[in-house]
Design an enzyme around this catalytic site. Structure first.
Site, mmCIF file in Angstrom:
data_model
loop_
_atom_site.group_PDB
_atom_site.id
_atom_site.type_symbol
_atom_site.label_atom_id
_atom_site.label_comp_id
_atom_site.label_asym_id
_atom_site.label_seq_id
_atom_site.Cartn_x
_atom_site.Cartn_y
_atom_site.Cartn_z
ATOM 1 C CG ASP A 18 5.266 -0.100 -4.957
ATOM 2 O OD1 ASP A 18 4.372 0.675 -4.496
ATOM 3 O OD2 ASP A 18 5.041 -1.253 -5.450
ATOM 4 C CD GLU A 19 8.867 4.649 -8.086
ATOM 5 O OE1 GLU A 19 7.808 5.071 -7.390
ATOM 6 O OE2 GLU A 19 8.806 4.460 -9.332
ATOM 7 C CE LYS A 21 5.096 6.884 -6.076
ATOM 8 N NZ LYS A 21 5.685 5.673 -6.270
ATOM 9 C CG ASN A 43 -3.792 3.535 -8.399
ATOM 10 O OD1 ASN A 43 -3.992 4.207 -7.630
ATOM 11 N ND2 ASN A 43 -3.571 3.479 -9.657
ATOM 12 N N GLY A 45 0.143 2.965 -2.723
ATOM 13 C CA GLY A 45 0.304 2.675 -1.431
ATOM 14 C C GLY A 45 1.623 3.391 -0.842
ATOM 15 C CG HIS A 46 2.336 7.050 -1.652
ATOM 16 N ND1 HIS A 46 2.239 8.125 -2.247
ATOM 17 C CD2 HIS A 46 2.373 6.045 -2.788
ATOM 18 C CE1 HIS A 46 2.262 8.092 -3.526
ATOM 19 N NE2 HIS A 46 2.123 6.918 -3.759
ATOM 20 C CD GLN A 228 -0.466 5.067 -9.231
ATOM 21 O OE1 GLN A 228 -0.989 6.022 -10.141
ATOM 22 N NE2 GLN A 228 -0.850 4.577 -8.298
ATOM 23 N N GLY A 306 -0.376 -6.450 -1.174
ATOM 24 C CA GLY A 306 0.297 -7.339 -0.649
ATOM 25 C C GLY A 306 1.158 -8.554 -1.485
ATOM 26 N N PRO A 308 3.744 -10.148 -4.188
ATOM 27 C CG PRO A 308 4.675 -12.312 -4.384
ATOM 28 C CD PRO A 308 3.278 -11.418 -4.134
ATOM 29 C CE LYS A 335 12.834 -0.773 0.214
ATOM 30 N NZ LYS A 335 11.620 -1.391 -0.190
ATOM 31 C CG ASP A 337 18.683 0.319 3.610
ATOM 32 O OD1 ASP A 337 18.225 1.124 2.908
ATOM 33 O OD2 ASP A 337 18.045 -0.594 4.242
ATOM 34 C CB VAL A 418 20.874 4.670 4.463
ATOM 35 C CG1 VAL A 418 21.798 5.231 3.486
ATOM 36 C CG2 VAL A 418 20.605 5.818 5.612
ATOM 37 N N GLY A 419 17.018 3.736 4.841
ATOM 38 C CA GLY A 419 16.230 3.045 5.733
ATOM 39 C C GLY A 419 14.944 3.693 5.652
HETATM 40 P P1 GDP Z 1 6.016 4.383 -2.578
HETATM 41 O O1 GDP Z 1 4.658 3.556 -3.103
HETATM 42 O O2 GDP Z 1 6.890 4.886 -3.753
HETATM 43 O O3 GDP Z 1 5.631 5.404 -1.578
HETATM 44 O O4 GDP Z 1 6.670 2.947 -1.922
HETATM 45 P P2 GDP Z 1 6.043 2.016 -1.048
HETATM 46 O O5 GDP Z 1 5.933 2.633 0.450
HETATM 47 O O6 GDP Z 1 4.917 1.363 -1.717
HETATM 48 O O7 GDP Z 1 7.192 1.019 -0.891
HETATM 49 C C1 GDP Z 1 8.642 1.449 -0.342
HETATM 50 C C2 GDP Z 1 8.834 0.586 0.913
HETATM 51 O O8 GDP Z 1 10.077 0.745 1.222
HETATM 52 C C3 GDP Z 1 8.143 1.073 1.953
HETATM 53 O O9 GDP Z 1 7.964 -0.222 2.787
HETATM 54 C C4 GDP Z 1 9.150 1.970 2.940
HETATM 55 O O10 GDP Z 1 8.829 2.119 4.279
HETATM 56 C C5 GDP Z 1 10.464 1.346 2.497
HETATM 57 N N1 GDP Z 1 11.524 2.172 2.214
HETATM 58 C C6 GDP Z 1 11.404 3.471 1.855
HETATM 59 N N2 GDP Z 1 12.850 4.101 1.715
HETATM 60 C C7 GDP Z 1 13.644 3.049 2.354
HETATM 61 C C8 GDP Z 1 14.933 2.893 2.480
HETATM 62 O O11 GDP Z 1 15.888 3.521 2.047
HETATM 63 N N3 GDP Z 1 15.453 1.805 2.969
HETATM 64 C C9 GDP Z 1 14.669 0.580 3.372
HETATM 65 N N4 GDP Z 1 15.281 -0.273 3.944
HETATM 66 N N5 GDP Z 1 13.454 0.757 3.173
HETATM 67 C C10 GDP Z 1 12.786 1.874 2.569
HETATM 68 P P1 IMO Z 2 2.508 3.493 -5.877
HETATM 69 O O1 IMO Z 2 1.726 4.788 -5.743
HETATM 70 C C1 IMO Z 2 3.234 -0.194 -7.938
HETATM 71 C C2 IMO Z 2 0.405 -1.187 -11.163
HETATM 72 C C3 IMO Z 2 -0.352 -2.326 -10.905
HETATM 73 C C4 IMO Z 2 -0.676 -2.873 -12.396
HETATM 74 C C5 IMO Z 2 -0.698 -1.231 -13.166
HETATM 75 C C6 IMO Z 2 -2.051 -0.856 -13.267
HETATM 76 O O2 IMO Z 2 2.184 2.820 -4.363
HETATM 77 O O3 IMO Z 2 3.797 3.656 -6.267
HETATM 78 P P2 IMO Z 2 -4.272 -0.191 -11.749
HETATM 79 O O4 IMO Z 2 -4.970 -0.764 -10.368
HETATM 80 O O5 IMO Z 2 -3.448 1.241 -11.360
HETATM 81 O O6 IMO Z 2 -4.920 0.075 -12.872
HETATM 82 O O7 IMO Z 2 -3.013 -1.033 -12.027
HETATM 83 O O8 IMO Z 2 -0.204 -0.402 -12.273
HETATM 84 N N1 IMO Z 2 0.340 -0.006 -10.161
HETATM 85 C C7 IMO Z 2 1.308 0.070 -9.107
HETATM 86 N N2 IMO Z 2 2.473 -0.499 -8.952
HETATM 87 N N3 IMO Z 2 2.839 0.964 -7.059
HETATM 88 C C8 IMO Z 2 1.744 1.580 -7.177
HETATM 89 O O9 IMO Z 2 1.391 2.686 -6.714
HETATM 90 C C9 IMO Z 2 0.849 1.116 -8.407
HETATM 91 N N4 IMO Z 2 -0.386 1.471 -8.778
HETATM 92 C C10 IMO Z 2 -0.680 0.746 -9.705
HETATM 93 O O10 IMO Z 2 0.188 -3.149 -10.287
HETATM 94 O O11 IMO Z 2 0.555 -3.347 -12.759
HETATM 95 MG MG MG Z 3 3.493 1.963 -3.032
#
Ligand code: GDP
Ligand code: IMO
Ligand code: MG
Length: 428
Positions: A18-19, A21, A43, A45-46, A228, A306, A308, A335, A337, A418-419
Protein backbone atom coordinates in the site's frame (compact mmCIF):
# COMPACT_ATOMS: atom_id res chain seq x y z
CA UNK A 1 12.54 7.35 -15.76
CA UNK A 2 12.27 5.50 -19.09
CA UNK A 3 14.96 6.45 -21.58
CA UNK A 4 16.80 5.01 -24.59
CA UNK A 5 18.87 2.86 -22.24
CA UNK A 6 16.14 2.20 -19.63
CA UNK A 7 13.40 0.22 -21.28
CA UNK A 8 12.44 -2.32 -18.65
CA UNK A 9 11.70 -1.10 -15.13
CA UNK A 10 10.56 -3.12 -12.13
CA UNK A 11 8.43 -1.22 -9.61
CA UNK A 12 8.26 -2.72 -6.12
CA UNK A 13 6.75 -1.76 -2.80
CA UNK A 14 9.65 -1.23 -0.39
CA UNK A 15 7.65 -1.46 2.87
CA UNK A 16 4.61 -3.59 3.82
CA UNK A 17 2.39 -2.85 0.81
CA UNK A 18 0.00 0.00 0.00
CA UNK A 19 2.91 2.37 -0.62
CA UNK A 20 1.12 3.94 -3.59
CA UNK A 21 2.36 1.54 -6.28
CA UNK A 22 -0.85 2.04 -8.27
CA UNK A 23 -0.39 5.81 -8.35
CA UNK A 24 3.29 5.64 -9.36
CA UNK A 25 2.64 2.90 -11.94
CA UNK A 26 -0.03 5.12 -13.47
CA UNK A 27 2.43 8.03 -13.64
CA UNK A 28 5.16 5.90 -15.28
CA UNK A 29 2.74 4.05 -17.55
CA UNK A 30 2.31 7.17 -19.66
CA UNK A 31 5.72 6.34 -21.15
CA UNK A 32 5.27 2.54 -21.21
CA UNK A 33 3.96 0.27 -23.93
CA UNK A 34 3.49 -2.73 -21.61
CA UNK A 35 2.60 -2.89 -17.93
CA UNK A 36 2.72 -6.39 -16.41
CA UNK A 37 1.93 -7.85 -13.01
CA UNK A 38 4.37 -10.62 -12.00
CA UNK A 39 3.12 -12.02 -8.67
CA UNK A 40 0.35 -11.93 -6.12
CA UNK A 41 -3.31 -11.96 -6.98
CA UNK A 42 -6.47 -10.19 -5.94
CA UNK A 43 -4.99 -9.63 -2.48
CA UNK A 44 -3.56 -6.46 -4.06
CA UNK A 45 -5.57 -3.24 -4.10
CA UNK A 46 -3.92 -0.58 -6.26
CA UNK A 47 -5.56 2.83 -6.38
CA UNK A 48 -5.33 5.12 -9.37
CA UNK A 49 -6.97 8.54 -9.41
CA UNK A 50 -7.51 10.53 -12.56
CA UNK A 51 -9.46 13.74 -12.19
CA UNK A 52 -12.58 12.96 -10.16
CA UNK A 53 -12.41 9.27 -10.90
CA UNK A 54 -10.94 6.64 -8.62
CA UNK A 55 -10.15 3.09 -9.74
CA UNK A 56 -9.14 0.29 -7.35
CA UNK A 57 -7.47 -2.52 -9.27
CA UNK A 58 -6.86 -5.95 -7.80
CA UNK A 59 -5.56 -7.98 -10.74
CA UNK A 60 -5.39 -5.77 -13.81
CA UNK A 61 -2.14 -3.76 -14.02
CA UNK A 62 -2.37 -0.08 -13.09
CA UNK A 63 -1.35 0.93 -16.64
CA UNK A 64 -4.92 0.10 -17.71
CA UNK A 65 -6.06 3.72 -17.86
CA UNK A 66 -3.83 4.60 -20.83
CA UNK A 67 -5.64 3.40 -23.97
CA UNK A 68 -2.47 2.30 -25.77
CA UNK A 69 -0.86 0.34 -22.93
CA UNK A 70 -0.87 -3.45 -23.22
CA UNK A 71 -1.68 -5.01 -19.83
CA UNK A 72 -0.27 -8.43 -19.01
CA UNK A 73 -0.70 -10.92 -16.16
CA UNK A 74 2.47 -12.98 -15.87
CA UNK A 75 2.88 -16.64 -14.99
CA UNK A 76 3.73 -15.68 -11.40
CA UNK A 77 0.29 -14.16 -10.76
CA UNK A 78 -2.46 -16.31 -9.25
CA UNK A 79 -5.71 -15.48 -11.00
CA UNK A 80 -9.18 -15.67 -9.54
CA UNK A 81 -11.04 -15.90 -12.88
CA UNK A 82 -14.30 -14.53 -11.50
CA UNK A 83 -12.66 -11.53 -9.86
CA UNK A 84 -10.80 -10.86 -13.10
CA UNK A 85 -14.02 -11.05 -15.12
CA UNK A 86 -15.69 -8.60 -12.71
CA UNK A 87 -12.76 -6.22 -12.95
CA UNK A 88 -12.80 -6.28 -16.76
CA UNK A 89 -16.54 -5.64 -16.67
CA UNK A 90 -16.14 -2.79 -14.17
CA UNK A 91 -13.49 -1.07 -16.32
CA UNK A 92 -15.39 -1.60 -19.58
CA UNK A 93 -18.51 -0.24 -17.87
CA UNK A 94 -16.55 2.89 -16.99
CA UNK A 95 -15.40 3.38 -20.56
CA UNK A 96 -11.94 1.76 -20.31
CA UNK A 97 -11.53 -0.70 -23.19
CA UNK A 98 -9.34 -3.19 -21.38
CA UNK A 99 -10.58 -6.54 -22.76
CA UNK A 100 -8.71 -6.21 -26.08
CA UNK A 101 -5.52 -4.99 -24.34
CA UNK A 102 -5.31 -7.74 -21.76
CA UNK A 103 -2.92 -10.68 -22.09
CA UNK A 104 -2.88 -13.57 -19.61
CA UNK A 105 -0.05 -16.06 -19.26
CA UNK A 106 -0.89 -19.62 -20.24
CA UNK A 107 1.17 -20.67 -17.24
CA UNK A 108 -0.56 -18.58 -14.56
CA UNK A 109 -2.25 -20.63 -11.83
CA UNK A 110 -5.91 -20.20 -10.92
CA UNK A 111 -7.32 -19.31 -7.53
CA UNK A 112 -10.37 -21.54 -7.12
CA UNK A 113 -13.20 -21.45 -4.57
CA UNK A 114 -11.59 -24.11 -2.35
CA UNK A 115 -8.46 -21.92 -2.01
CA UNK A 116 -10.57 -19.14 -0.56
CA UNK A 117 -12.41 -21.51 1.80
CA UNK A 118 -9.07 -22.92 2.99
CA UNK A 119 -7.57 -19.45 3.43
CA UNK A 120 -10.45 -18.41 5.69
CA UNK A 121 -10.59 -21.67 7.66
CA UNK A 122 -6.83 -21.99 8.22
CA UNK A 123 -6.69 -18.38 9.43
CA UNK A 124 -9.51 -18.96 11.88
CA UNK A 125 -7.84 -22.09 13.24
CA UNK A 126 -4.40 -20.49 13.80
CA UNK A 127 -3.29 -19.46 17.26
CA UNK A 128 -1.78 -16.22 15.96
CA UNK A 129 -3.48 -15.17 12.75
CA UNK A 130 -1.48 -13.74 9.86
CA UNK A 131 -4.43 -11.53 9.01
CA UNK A 132 -4.55 -12.56 5.34
CA UNK A 133 -6.89 -10.91 2.86
CA UNK A 134 -8.74 -14.28 2.60
CA UNK A 135 -8.46 -14.12 -1.17
CA UNK A 136 -7.11 -17.69 -1.38
CA UNK A 137 -3.56 -16.59 -2.18
CA UNK A 138 -1.59 -18.83 0.20
CA UNK A 139 -3.53 -22.03 -0.65
CA UNK A 140 -3.26 -21.32 -4.42
CA UNK A 141 0.53 -20.90 -4.22
CA UNK A 142 0.69 -23.98 -2.00
CA UNK A 143 -1.05 -26.02 -4.74
CA UNK A 144 1.28 -24.52 -7.34
CA UNK A 145 4.40 -25.59 -5.46
CA UNK A 146 2.85 -28.95 -4.56
CA UNK A 147 2.27 -29.50 -8.31
CA UNK A 148 -1.47 -29.76 -7.75
CA UNK A 149 -2.59 -26.50 -9.34
CA UNK A 150 -4.74 -25.72 -12.36
CA UNK A 151 -3.25 -23.34 -14.91
CA UNK A 152 -4.87 -21.15 -17.55
CA UNK A 153 -3.60 -23.51 -20.29
CA UNK A 154 -5.40 -26.44 -18.63
CA UNK A 155 -8.74 -24.82 -19.44
CA UNK A 156 -8.24 -25.78 -23.10
CA UNK A 157 -9.37 -29.31 -22.14
CA UNK A 158 -11.90 -29.00 -19.36
CA UNK A 159 -12.75 -32.71 -19.33
CA UNK A 160 -9.16 -33.45 -18.33
CA UNK A 161 -9.39 -30.91 -15.49
CA UNK A 162 -12.33 -32.66 -13.84
CA UNK A 163 -10.29 -35.37 -12.11
CA UNK A 164 -7.88 -32.80 -10.61
CA UNK A 165 -10.80 -30.70 -9.39
CA UNK A 166 -12.43 -33.79 -7.85
CA UNK A 167 -9.18 -34.67 -6.14
CA UNK A 168 -8.51 -31.13 -4.87
CA UNK A 169 -12.09 -30.73 -3.59
CA UNK A 170 -11.81 -34.01 -1.65
CA UNK A 171 -8.47 -32.89 -0.18
CA UNK A 172 -9.79 -29.40 0.63
CA UNK A 173 -12.96 -30.76 2.24
CA UNK A 174 -10.89 -33.00 4.45
CA UNK A 175 -8.80 -30.04 5.55
CA UNK A 176 -11.91 -27.88 6.07
CA UNK A 177 -13.36 -30.54 8.31
CA UNK A 178 -10.07 -30.76 10.26
CA UNK A 179 -10.16 -26.96 10.68
CA UNK A 180 -13.67 -27.28 12.13
CA UNK A 181 -15.25 -25.44 9.20
CA UNK A 182 -18.73 -26.41 8.01
CA UNK A 183 -18.06 -25.08 4.49
CA UNK A 184 -17.37 -27.47 1.64
CA UNK A 185 -16.12 -27.14 -1.92
CA UNK A 186 -18.34 -28.54 -4.68
CA UNK A 187 -16.58 -29.93 -7.76
CA UNK A 188 -19.62 -29.74 -10.04
CA UNK A 189 -20.24 -26.08 -9.21
CA UNK A 190 -16.58 -25.30 -9.83
CA UNK A 191 -16.64 -27.08 -13.20
CA UNK A 192 -19.78 -25.15 -14.20
CA UNK A 193 -18.10 -21.91 -13.16
CA UNK A 194 -14.95 -22.76 -15.11
CA UNK A 195 -16.96 -23.57 -18.23
CA UNK A 196 -18.38 -20.06 -18.08
CA UNK A 197 -15.04 -18.24 -17.66
CA UNK A 198 -12.72 -20.49 -19.72
CA UNK A 199 -13.49 -18.99 -23.16
CA UNK A 200 -12.70 -15.46 -21.95
CA UNK A 201 -9.41 -16.51 -20.34
CA UNK A 202 -8.31 -18.62 -23.31
CA UNK A 203 -9.12 -15.84 -25.77
CA UNK A 204 -6.59 -13.61 -23.99
CA UNK A 205 -3.96 -16.26 -23.19
CA UNK A 206 -0.44 -15.53 -24.47
CA UNK A 207 3.25 -16.25 -23.84
CA UNK A 208 3.87 -13.20 -21.66
CA UNK A 209 7.68 -13.48 -21.68
CA UNK A 210 7.75 -13.67 -25.49
CA UNK A 211 5.56 -10.59 -25.78
CA UNK A 212 7.80 -8.59 -23.48
CA UNK A 213 10.98 -9.67 -25.27
CA UNK A 214 9.55 -8.85 -28.71
CA UNK A 215 8.29 -5.49 -27.45
CA UNK A 216 11.65 -4.56 -25.93
CA UNK A 217 13.46 -5.69 -29.10
CA UNK A 218 11.31 -3.40 -31.18
CA UNK A 219 11.90 -0.33 -29.01
CA UNK A 220 8.98 -0.70 -26.59
CA UNK A 221 9.05 -0.01 -22.84
CA UNK A 222 7.91 -2.42 -20.15
CA UNK A 223 6.97 -1.68 -16.57
CA UNK A 224 6.76 -4.71 -14.27
CA UNK A 225 4.38 -3.78 -11.45
CA UNK A 226 4.93 -5.48 -8.12
CA UNK A 227 2.15 -6.14 -5.66
CA UNK A 228 2.37 -6.18 -1.84
CA UNK A 229 5.71 -5.00 -0.45
CA UNK A 230 9.25 -6.23 0.08
CA UNK A 231 8.63 -6.87 3.79
CA UNK A 232 5.78 -9.19 2.75
CA UNK A 233 8.10 -11.22 0.47
CA UNK A 234 7.98 -14.90 1.45
CA UNK A 235 11.80 -15.06 1.61
CA UNK A 236 12.88 -11.55 2.59
CA UNK A 237 9.90 -10.32 4.61
CA UNK A 238 8.80 -10.68 8.21
CA UNK A 239 8.13 -14.43 7.91
CA UNK A 240 5.66 -15.97 8.72
CA UNK A 241 3.73 -12.67 8.58
CA UNK A 242 4.16 -12.40 4.82
CA UNK A 243 2.32 -13.18 1.62
CA UNK A 244 3.08 -16.35 -0.34
CA UNK A 245 5.05 -14.96 -3.29
CA UNK A 246 8.34 -13.24 -4.11
CA UNK A 247 7.29 -9.62 -4.19
CA UNK A 248 10.88 -8.39 -4.65
CA UNK A 249 12.56 -7.56 -7.95
CA UNK A 250 13.97 -11.06 -8.48
CA UNK A 251 10.39 -12.31 -8.62
CA UNK A 252 9.71 -10.03 -11.58
CA UNK A 253 11.97 -11.89 -14.02
CA UNK A 254 10.61 -15.28 -12.91
CA UNK A 255 7.04 -14.03 -12.74
CA UNK A 256 6.81 -12.80 -16.33
CA UNK A 257 9.32 -15.20 -17.92
CA UNK A 258 12.22 -12.97 -18.95
CA UNK A 259 15.87 -13.08 -17.95
CA UNK A 260 17.03 -10.69 -15.20
CA UNK A 261 19.52 -9.19 -17.68
CA UNK A 262 16.63 -7.46 -19.45
CA UNK A 263 15.80 -5.38 -16.36
CA UNK A 264 17.38 -1.93 -16.41
CA UNK A 265 16.12 -0.27 -13.24
CA UNK A 266 14.32 -1.09 -10.00
CA UNK A 267 12.14 1.63 -8.50
CA UNK A 268 11.14 1.22 -4.85
CA UNK A 269 7.94 2.92 -3.76
CA UNK A 270 7.83 4.07 -0.11
CA UNK A 271 5.42 6.13 1.90
CA UNK A 272 6.93 9.14 3.68
CA UNK A 273 5.95 7.17 6.81
CA UNK A 274 5.10 3.48 7.27
CA UNK A 275 1.94 1.39 7.36
CA UNK A 276 1.11 -2.25 7.64
CA UNK A 277 -2.23 -4.05 7.40
CA UNK A 278 -2.58 -7.46 9.01
CA UNK A 279 -0.49 -8.87 11.83
CA UNK A 280 3.26 -9.09 12.37
CA UNK A 281 6.12 -6.92 13.55
CA UNK A 282 6.17 -3.18 12.85
CA UNK A 283 9.07 -1.72 14.85
CA UNK A 284 8.24 1.99 14.34
CA UNK A 285 4.51 1.51 15.02
CA UNK A 286 2.58 4.39 16.56
CA UNK A 287 0.03 3.72 19.30
CA UNK A 288 -3.21 5.28 20.48
CA UNK A 289 -4.14 8.81 19.45
CA UNK A 290 -0.96 9.39 17.45
CA UNK A 291 -1.73 6.32 15.35
CA UNK A 292 -5.33 7.37 14.84
CA UNK A 293 -4.23 10.89 13.85
CA UNK A 294 -1.92 9.62 11.09
CA UNK A 295 -4.46 6.98 10.01
CA UNK A 296 -7.13 9.63 9.52
CA UNK A 297 -4.78 12.12 7.80
CA UNK A 298 -3.52 9.45 5.41
CA UNK A 299 -6.89 7.73 4.88
CA UNK A 300 -5.18 4.52 5.95
CA UNK A 301 -7.85 1.90 5.37
CA UNK A 302 -7.16 -1.15 3.18
CA UNK A 303 -8.10 -0.85 -0.51
CA UNK A 304 -8.95 -4.58 -0.63
CA UNK A 305 -10.44 -5.39 2.77
CA UNK A 306 -11.25 -1.96 4.25
CA UNK A 307 -9.30 -2.88 7.41
CA UNK A 308 -7.62 0.00 9.28
CA UNK A 309 -3.89 0.09 8.51
CA UNK A 310 -1.35 0.29 11.33
CA UNK A 311 0.70 3.49 10.95
CA UNK A 312 4.26 4.18 12.09
CA UNK A 313 7.18 6.53 11.51
CA UNK A 314 9.40 6.13 8.45
CA UNK A 315 11.72 3.18 9.11
CA UNK A 316 15.12 3.58 7.44
CA UNK A 317 16.22 0.08 8.47
CA UNK A 318 13.29 -1.43 6.58
CA UNK A 319 14.00 0.60 3.45
CA UNK A 320 17.73 -0.19 3.59
CA UNK A 321 16.81 -3.89 3.74
CA UNK A 322 14.42 -3.45 0.80
CA UNK A 323 17.13 -1.57 -1.13
CA UNK A 324 19.53 -4.44 -0.61
CA UNK A 325 17.25 -7.35 -1.51
CA UNK A 326 15.78 -5.57 -4.55
CA UNK A 327 18.87 -3.76 -5.81
CA UNK A 328 16.84 -0.54 -5.78
CA UNK A 329 18.17 2.09 -8.17
CA UNK A 330 15.68 4.82 -7.23
CA UNK A 331 12.91 5.67 -4.77
CA UNK A 332 9.46 7.15 -5.24
CA UNK A 333 8.34 8.72 -1.94
CA UNK A 334 4.55 9.00 -1.69
CA UNK A 335 2.10 10.75 0.63
CA UNK A 336 4.51 13.50 1.65
CA UNK A 337 1.44 15.78 1.86
CA UNK A 338 0.02 13.64 4.67
CA UNK A 339 2.82 15.00 6.91
CA UNK A 340 2.09 18.66 6.04
CA UNK A 341 0.61 19.53 9.44
CA UNK A 342 3.14 17.91 11.80
CA UNK A 343 5.33 20.15 14.01
CA UNK A 344 7.93 17.41 14.32
CA UNK A 345 8.63 14.15 12.57
CA UNK A 346 10.54 11.12 13.68
CA UNK A 347 12.59 8.96 11.40
CA UNK A 348 13.98 5.55 12.38
CA UNK A 349 17.64 5.22 11.45
CA UNK A 350 18.75 2.05 13.29
CA UNK A 351 17.55 -0.71 15.64
CA UNK A 352 18.93 -1.53 19.07
CA UNK A 353 18.51 -4.96 20.58
CA UNK A 354 19.69 -5.54 24.14
CA UNK A 355 21.53 -2.20 23.98
CA UNK A 356 23.58 -3.20 20.96
CA UNK A 357 23.00 -1.61 17.59
CA UNK A 358 21.86 -4.18 15.03
CA UNK A 359 23.48 -4.38 11.66
CA UNK A 360 21.03 -5.50 9.03
CA UNK A 361 17.43 -6.56 9.37
CA UNK A 362 16.82 -9.27 12.01
CA UNK A 363 15.17 -12.45 10.68
CA UNK A 364 13.13 -13.57 13.73
CA UNK A 365 9.74 -12.23 14.82
CA UNK A 366 10.88 -12.23 18.45
CA UNK A 367 13.85 -10.01 17.57
CA UNK A 368 11.73 -7.63 15.50
CA UNK A 369 9.19 -7.41 18.32
CA UNK A 370 11.96 -6.50 20.79
CA UNK A 371 14.10 -4.07 18.79
CA UNK A 372 14.08 -0.43 19.88
CA UNK A 373 14.21 1.91 16.91
CA UNK A 374 16.75 4.71 17.16
CA UNK A 375 14.97 7.88 16.05
CA UNK A 376 16.08 11.21 14.71
CA UNK A 377 13.66 14.08 15.19
CA UNK A 378 13.27 16.52 12.33
CA UNK A 379 11.23 19.71 12.21
CA UNK A 380 7.96 19.65 10.26
CA UNK A 381 7.10 22.25 7.60
CA UNK A 382 3.53 23.20 8.46
CA UNK A 383 2.67 24.15 4.90
CA UNK A 384 0.73 22.50 2.12
CA UNK A 385 2.78 20.60 -0.44
CA UNK A 386 -0.14 19.38 -2.56
CA UNK A 387 0.34 22.02 -5.27
CA UNK A 388 4.14 21.65 -5.49
CA UNK A 389 5.36 20.29 -8.83
CA UNK A 390 9.08 21.08 -8.54
CA UNK A 391 11.56 20.15 -5.84
CA UNK A 392 12.44 23.84 -5.31
CA UNK A 393 8.79 24.56 -4.53
CA UNK A 394 8.77 22.19 -1.55
CA UNK A 395 9.31 23.80 1.87
CA UNK A 396 12.93 23.67 3.05
CA UNK A 397 12.11 21.35 5.96
CA UNK A 398 10.31 18.97 3.60
CA UNK A 399 13.39 18.88 1.39
CA UNK A 400 15.55 18.21 4.45
CA UNK A 401 13.25 15.36 5.48
CA UNK A 402 13.45 13.83 1.99
CA UNK A 403 17.18 14.26 1.93
CA UNK A 404 17.45 12.34 5.21
CA UNK A 405 15.24 9.56 3.77
CA UNK A 406 17.65 9.40 0.85
CA UNK A 407 20.80 9.22 2.98
CA UNK A 408 19.38 6.72 5.48
CA UNK A 409 18.06 4.47 2.70
CA UNK A 410 21.12 4.86 0.49
CA UNK A 411 18.94 5.24 -2.60
CA UNK A 412 18.35 8.41 -4.64
CA UNK A 413 14.81 9.79 -4.74
CA UNK A 414 13.40 10.10 -8.25
CA UNK A 415 9.74 10.93 -7.54
CA UNK A 416 7.87 12.63 -4.70
CA UNK A 417 4.10 12.25 -4.64
CA UNK A 418 2.13 15.03 -2.96
CA UNK A 419 -1.44 13.83 -3.46
CA UNK A 420 -3.40 10.92 -4.88
CA UNK A 421 -4.04 12.55 -8.28
CA UNK A 422 -2.05 11.73 -11.39
CA UNK A 423 -0.61 15.22 -11.69
CA UNK A 424 0.41 15.54 -8.03
CA UNK A 425 3.97 14.45 -8.63
CA UNK A 426 7.42 16.02 -8.36
CA UNK A 427 10.07 14.47 -10.62
CA UNK A 428 13.69 14.94 -9.61
P1 GDP B 1 -0.79 0.36 -3.50
O1 GDP B 1 -1.40 -0.91 -3.05
O2 GDP B 1 0.68 0.41 -3.24
O3 GDP B 1 -1.11 0.71 -4.93
O4 GDP B 1 -1.42 1.51 -2.60
P2 GDP B 1 -2.99 1.67 -2.22
O5 GDP B 1 -3.71 2.14 -3.43
O6 GDP B 1 -3.48 0.45 -1.54
O7 GDP B 1 -2.90 2.79 -1.10
C1 GDP B 1 -2.34 4.02 -1.35
C2 GDP B 1 -3.40 5.08 -1.06
O8 GDP B 1 -2.78 6.35 -0.98
C3 GDP B 1 -4.45 5.21 -2.15
O9 GDP B 1 -5.66 5.60 -1.54
C4 GDP B 1 -3.92 6.33 -3.02
O10 GDP B 1 -4.94 7.02 -3.73
C5 GDP B 1 -3.29 7.22 -1.99
N1 GDP B 1 -2.12 7.98 -2.45
C6 GDP B 1 -1.12 7.61 -3.28
N2 GDP B 1 -0.17 8.58 -3.35
C7 GDP B 1 -0.59 9.57 -2.54
C8 GDP B 1 -0.03 10.83 -2.15
O11 GDP B 1 1.06 11.22 -2.57
N3 GDP B 1 -0.75 11.56 -1.25
C9 GDP B 1 -1.94 11.15 -0.74
N4 GDP B 1 -2.56 11.94 0.12
N5 GDP B 1 -2.50 9.98 -1.09
C10 GDP B 1 -1.83 9.20 -1.96
P1 IMO C 1 -0.95 -4.16 -2.25
O1 IMO C 1 -0.51 -4.75 -3.57
C1 IMO C 1 -0.90 -4.59 2.07
C2 IMO C 1 -0.93 -8.67 3.64
C3 IMO C 1 -2.16 -9.14 4.39
C4 IMO C 1 -1.50 -10.11 5.37
C5 IMO C 1 -0.40 -10.75 4.52
C6 IMO C 1 -0.79 -12.09 3.90
O2 IMO C 1 -2.24 -3.43 -2.32
O3 IMO C 1 0.15 -3.41 -1.61
P2 IMO C 1 -2.36 -12.75 1.86
O4 IMO C 1 -3.82 -12.50 1.60
O5 IMO C 1 -1.47 -12.18 0.81
O6 IMO C 1 -2.04 -14.18 2.13
O7 IMO C 1 -2.04 -11.97 3.25
O8 IMO C 1 -0.12 -9.82 3.49
N1 IMO C 1 -1.21 -8.15 2.29
C7 IMO C 1 -1.14 -6.85 1.95
N2 IMO C 1 -0.92 -5.76 2.72
N3 IMO C 1 -1.07 -4.46 0.75
C8 IMO C 1 -1.27 -5.54 -0.04
O9 IMO C 1 -1.29 -5.47 -1.38
C9 IMO C 1 -1.36 -6.81 0.57
N4 IMO C 1 -1.57 -8.06 0.12
C10 IMO C 1 -1.46 -8.88 1.17
O10 IMO C 1 -2.79 -8.07 5.04
O11 IMO C 1 -0.87 -9.39 6.40
MG1 MG D 1 -2.93 -1.58 -1.82
Amino acid sequence: MFSESTRCIVLVGAQWGDEGKGKITDVLAEQATIVARYQGGANAGHTVEVGDEQFILHLIPSGALYPTVRCLLGNGVVIDPWTLAEEVEMLEGRGIDIARRLGISWRAHLVLPYHKLLDGASESSRGVQIGTTRRGIGPAYRDKVARAGIRVCDLADLSAVRSTIDDRCAWANNRLSAFGSAERANATEIMDGLEAVAPGLLANAVEVGDEIRVELDSGGRALLEGAQGSLLDVDHGTYPFVTSSNTTAGGAAVGVGIGPTLIDDVLGVVKAYTTRVGNGPLPTELEGEAAEHLRVLGGEYGATTGRPRRPGWFDGVVVRHAAAVNGLTALAVTKLDVLDTFDELRLGVAYELEDAEQSGFPPRTEQLDSVRPVYETLPGWNASTTDCRKIEALPENARAYLSRIESVSGVPIRYVSVGSGRTQIVTL
